[in-house]
Write an enzyme that holds these catalytic residues in place. Structure first.
Site, PDB file in Angstrom:
ATOM      1  N   TYR A  24      -6.974   0.215  12.783  1.00  0.00           N
ATOM      2  CA  TYR A  24      -7.195  -1.171  12.974  1.00  0.00           C
ATOM      3  C   TYR A  24      -8.184  -1.245  13.549  1.00  0.00           C
ATOM      4  CZ  TYR A  24      -6.089  -6.459  12.928  1.00  0.00           C
ATOM      5  OH  TYR A  24      -6.281  -7.706  12.312  1.00  0.00           O
ATOM      6  N   LYS A  37       2.156  -8.927   9.183  1.00  0.00           N
ATOM      7  CA  LYS A  37       2.193  -8.169   8.024  1.00  0.00           C
ATOM      8  C   LYS A  37       3.316  -8.211   6.978  1.00  0.00           C
ATOM      9  CE  LYS A  37      -1.920  -7.900   8.941  1.00  0.00           C
ATOM     10  NZ  LYS A  37      -2.124  -6.631  10.300  1.00  0.00           N
TER      11      LYS A  37
HETATM   12  C1  LIG Z   1      -3.576  -6.522  10.784  1.00  0.00           C
HETATM   13  C2  LIG Z   1      -2.319  -5.660  12.485  1.00  0.00           C
HETATM   14  C3  LIG Z   1      -2.339  -5.190  13.599  1.00  0.00           C
HETATM   15  C4  LIG Z   1      -3.494  -6.760  13.937  1.00  0.00           C
HETATM   16  O1  LIG Z   1      -2.193  -7.687  13.806  1.00  0.00           O
HETATM   17  P1  LIG Z   1      -2.561  -9.428  14.491  1.00  0.00           P
HETATM   18  O2  LIG Z   1      -1.533 -10.025  13.574  1.00  0.00           O
HETATM   19  O3  LIG Z   1      -4.037  -9.842  13.188  1.00  0.00           O
HETATM   20  O4  LIG Z   1      -2.920  -9.291  15.465  1.00  0.00           O
HETATM   21  C5  LIG Z   1      -2.706  -4.347  13.645  1.00  0.00           C
HETATM   22  N1  LIG Z   1      -2.553  -3.010  13.295  1.00  0.00           N
HETATM   23  C6  LIG Z   1      -2.653  -3.014  11.970  1.00  0.00           C
HETATM   24  C7  LIG Z   1      -2.633  -1.850  11.564  1.00  0.00           C
HETATM   25  C8  LIG Z   1      -2.645  -4.447  11.056  1.00  0.00           C
HETATM   26  O5  LIG Z   1      -2.745  -4.051  10.049  1.00  0.00           O
END
Ligand SMILES: *Cc1c(COP(=O)(O)O)cnc(C)c1O
Length: 370
Positions: free
Chosen positions: A96, A192
């Site tokens: 990420y 997510k």
């Molecule tokens: C989206 C994501 C993050 C960060 O999350 P946020 O809620 O956008 O701050 C971290 N790791 C992975 C693998 C992600 O997909």
């Protein structure tokens, strides 16, 4: 987790009040402060019932104690806040980009060193882990969907006092439980799959060691990255259906990955559930499911962009893990130029698989050539 219920049941049961007359669902608690004289006085340090419900559910799923945050990045920042100047960090080559940016800042301002390794190169990781202060794994990786051999890496000797961290956002705890495999900390962007509706930002970090949990709570209290009241409620609401959503999305993802692979207009498909995937053998050893994100490549950036514009069911949008299918050409983003230009990350949602496929097939064909 309650030993006698499965995770599918746990996400429905956990985090509810149990006294007679209590609302079945935890109310939204928009509170900074509470009347003095009991355990809670100020939410940033003392939590709210809404955050605690979120933490109870995720902690049970991962088999540890969870600390809720305002976003996945707030959780990642809290984990890295445990590190001193000069720390040595191992990070996957593909991971990420926000986490990589956070580590880059530590390299620039705190004398950290960072070594990037291919997540699938188990020998390289085990050799480097002996000297690292933080081994940060993400598996499957976002967006290339490479898989780390978590059981082997979790059992590998590492520097005393160091941390093995796993970003479990793509897999979810329903597909793998890194703490059981030897990780010290698991983190999630609850934004997510856990939230699941593309309507919130939230994060969670989970650990077993009481001192580590205390450090994460302290990092939240001092860093201030606390979950919002509405977001905690929505994350809990989303978690109630995590198991059924993920099961449905994974079923569709398996069908669509195979059809993409068979389509002449697609150059390459990356999905650990595909028997032809280089990560399939490793993933099959410990993952319960392969997730609902697929990456595939078409020949050029232009083809990929036309494809995204031609879709009607799948939304052209970033992020993943929502009830709605989304697609994005990741190399179009700043900091992601190393990715294949025609790589599309596709998140399979809850629409009917045949509708998703018909949309993709039409768009792939209509956008080819030119
Ligand atoms: C989206 C994501 C993050 C960060 O999350 P946020 O809620 O956008 O701050 C971290 N790791 C992975 C693998 C992600 O997909």
């Amino acid at each position: 987790m309650d030993a006698d219920v499965s995770p599918e049941t746990w996400v429905v049961l956990a985090g509810r009040a149990e006294h007679a007359g209590a609302p079945l669902n935890i109310p939204i608690t928009p509170a900074s402060n509470f009347l003095l004289g009991a355990d809670r006085s100020y939410s940033r340090s003392d939590s709210t019932p809404g955050w605690e419900a979120l933490e109870a559910i995720v902690g049970g799923l991962e088999g540890g104690e969870a600390v809720g945050f305002a976003s996945g990045m707030a959780a990642a920042a809290a984990v890295l806040r445990t590190q001193r100047d000069g720390a040595r960090i191992l990070l996957p080559t593909d991971c990420y980009q926000g986490v990589a940016g956070l580590v880059d800042d530590g390299v620039a301002h705190r004398g950290w060193s960072c070594t990037r390794l291919d997540v699938a190169d188990t020998a390289a990781w085990t050799a480097a882990m002996a000297h690292a202060d933080v081994t940060w794994l993400e598996s499957p990786t976002n967006p290339l969907l490479d898989v780390a051999d978590l059981p082997t890496l979790g059992a590998a000797p590492r520097k005393p006092g160091s941390l093995l961290v796993v970003d479990n956002t793509l897999a979810t705890p329903l597909n793998q439980r890194p703490l059981d495999l030897g990780a010290d900390v698991v983190m999630h962007a609850a934004t997510k799959f856990m939230g699941g509706h593309s309507d919130l930002l939230a994060g969670v970090a989970v650990a077993r060691d009481a001192d580590l949990v205390a450090q994460l709570r302290r990092a939240r209290t001092l860093g201030g990255g606390t979950p919002g009241a509405l977001e905690a409620f929505l994350a809990v609401r989303g978690l109630r259906t995590l198991a059924v959503r993920l099961a449905a999305c994974q079923r569709s993802a398996a069908v669509i990955a195979e059809r993409l692979e068979a389509h002449a207009g697609v150059a390459r498909v990356r999905y650990p559930g595909l028997a032809t995937s280089p990560s399939h053998t490793v993933a099959s050893r410990f993952m319960r499911g392969f997730g609902a994100v697929i990456s595939f490549e078409v020949e050029t950036a232009e083809h990929a962009d036309r494809l995204c514009a031609a879709l009607r069911v799948v939304h052209h949008a970033t992020s993943f893990g929502g009830v709605e299918s989304t697609i994005e050409r990741r190399a179009a983003n700043e900091g992601q130029e190393h990715l294949p230009q025609g790589l599309l990350r596709l998140s399979i949602g809850c629409e009917h698989a045949e509708d998703i496929w018909a949309d993709l097939e039409t768009a792939i064909d209509a956008s080819a050539g030119g």
